[in-house]
Scaffold this active site. Sequence first.
Site, PDB file in Angstrom:
ATOM      1  N   THR A   9     -19.413 -55.995  46.318  1.00 47.06           N
ATOM      2  CA  THR A   9     -19.905 -54.792  46.987  1.00 47.06           C
ATOM      3  C   THR A   9     -21.394 -54.644  46.683  1.00 47.06           C
ATOM      4  O   THR A   9     -21.846 -54.917  45.581  1.00 47.06           O
ATOM      5  CB  THR A   9     -19.142 -53.529  46.542  1.00 47.06           C
ATOM      6  OG1 THR A   9     -19.481 -53.196  45.189  1.00 47.06           O
ATOM      7  CG2 THR A   9     -17.635 -53.732  46.645  1.00 47.06           C
ATOM      8  N   GLY A  10     -22.143 -54.241  47.705  1.00 47.60           N
ATOM      9  CA  GLY A  10     -23.591 -54.159  47.528  1.00 47.60           C
ATOM     10  C   GLY A  10     -24.203 -55.528  47.274  1.00 47.60           C
ATOM     11  O   GLY A  10     -25.118 -55.672  46.466  1.00 47.60           O
ATOM     12  N   GLY A  14     -30.744 -56.538  45.171  1.00 45.81           N
ATOM     13  CA  GLY A  14     -30.735 -56.371  43.722  1.00 45.81           C
ATOM     14  C   GLY A  14     -29.866 -57.380  43.012  1.00 45.81           C
ATOM     15  O   GLY A  14     -29.790 -58.545  43.384  1.00 45.81           O
ATOM     16  N   TYR A 168     -24.981 -39.612  37.914  1.00 46.78           N
ATOM     17  CA  TYR A 168     -25.035 -41.053  37.692  1.00 46.78           C
ATOM     18  C   TYR A 168     -24.416 -41.409  36.347  1.00 46.78           C
ATOM     19  O   TYR A 168     -23.576 -42.311  36.252  1.00 46.78           O
ATOM     20  CB  TYR A 168     -26.477 -41.550  37.750  1.00 46.78           C
ATOM     21  CG  TYR A 168     -26.597 -43.046  37.575  1.00 46.78           C
ATOM     22  CD1 TYR A 168     -26.371 -43.900  38.647  1.00 46.78           C
ATOM     23  CD2 TYR A 168     -26.912 -43.604  36.340  1.00 46.78           C
ATOM     24  CE1 TYR A 168     -26.467 -45.280  38.495  1.00 46.78           C
ATOM     25  CE2 TYR A 168     -27.008 -44.977  36.181  1.00 46.78           C
ATOM     26  CZ  TYR A 168     -26.785 -45.812  37.249  1.00 46.78           C
ATOM     27  OH  TYR A 168     -26.871 -47.173  37.085  1.00 46.78           O
TER      28      TYR A 168
END
Length: 290
Positions: A9-10, A14, A168
């Site tokens: 995922t993602g 990055g 977060y």
Amino acid sequence: MKGKTVVVTGGSAGIGLHTSEDLVRRGARVILACRNLEKACKVAAQLKAEASQGGEVAVRRLDTSDLNSVRTFAKEILDTEKHIHVLINNAGILEPPEKVMTNEGLELTMATNHFGHFILTNLLLERLKQSAPSRIVNVSSLRHAMVSSLDLNSLNFEKEVYRQRVPYNRSKLCNVLFSLELARRLEGSGVTANSLHPGVVKTDILIPYHTIFGRIMKLVSILWAKDSELGAQTNIYLAVSEEVEGVSGRYFTDCKQVKPSKLARDKDLAKRLWEVSEKAVKLRPEEKFC
């Protein structure tokens, strides 16, 4: 990793990008699960061009903040993929300056970083078991240790004032606790679950934020942080290393097992978080595989 299927995922930016790149080079079939399909397709084309060991790349749309998107994605994967050997729950966001709620009534950061991955893992769990030995890797953060207490009745700030940086940190604590309880439930199944801190990494995650804290973090990243390739190494280690074969419910940084915070080691809290998360995402009986 030849013959192995990995969901990241993602996976188009990055540390997710560098994780995907490494696994494709090792010959894996990597599924980039991303919100931005246009960007992900460009990344996939680049990874395919660089693949030297017969690795494959596929792209599927996934927005972990949207539970309907998660369910749609999971159905597509189960319909098209006979095996899932590694699930890397990597996608994440920093909290917005003000409270934002999703259509399902979840705080945006918690939905993206915790609840979305919680339901995704549950939906793919049967296929992971069928593909055993298989692995689940949950990307957390050292910032989980900044949480001193966790009110399970206010995960989405139902009973408290929204404060930036809290969502977060809280979501990253939930990542570790989720891994702990998931490992307990998966004992004897051949599926392992671990969490990790990738380090302070120079990624785009800080760019949209112009608060004093955001500027400080950017300065820290310039002076001290790892680049994304180095930040991806613990992801990769937990996905491929023989050293962690059979190791489950642990927390890693710099490819080494370390102790998370005391709160993150609370097995009762982990169990109760699971139960609360099931209700929050409305996990159906037919979606439960552990």
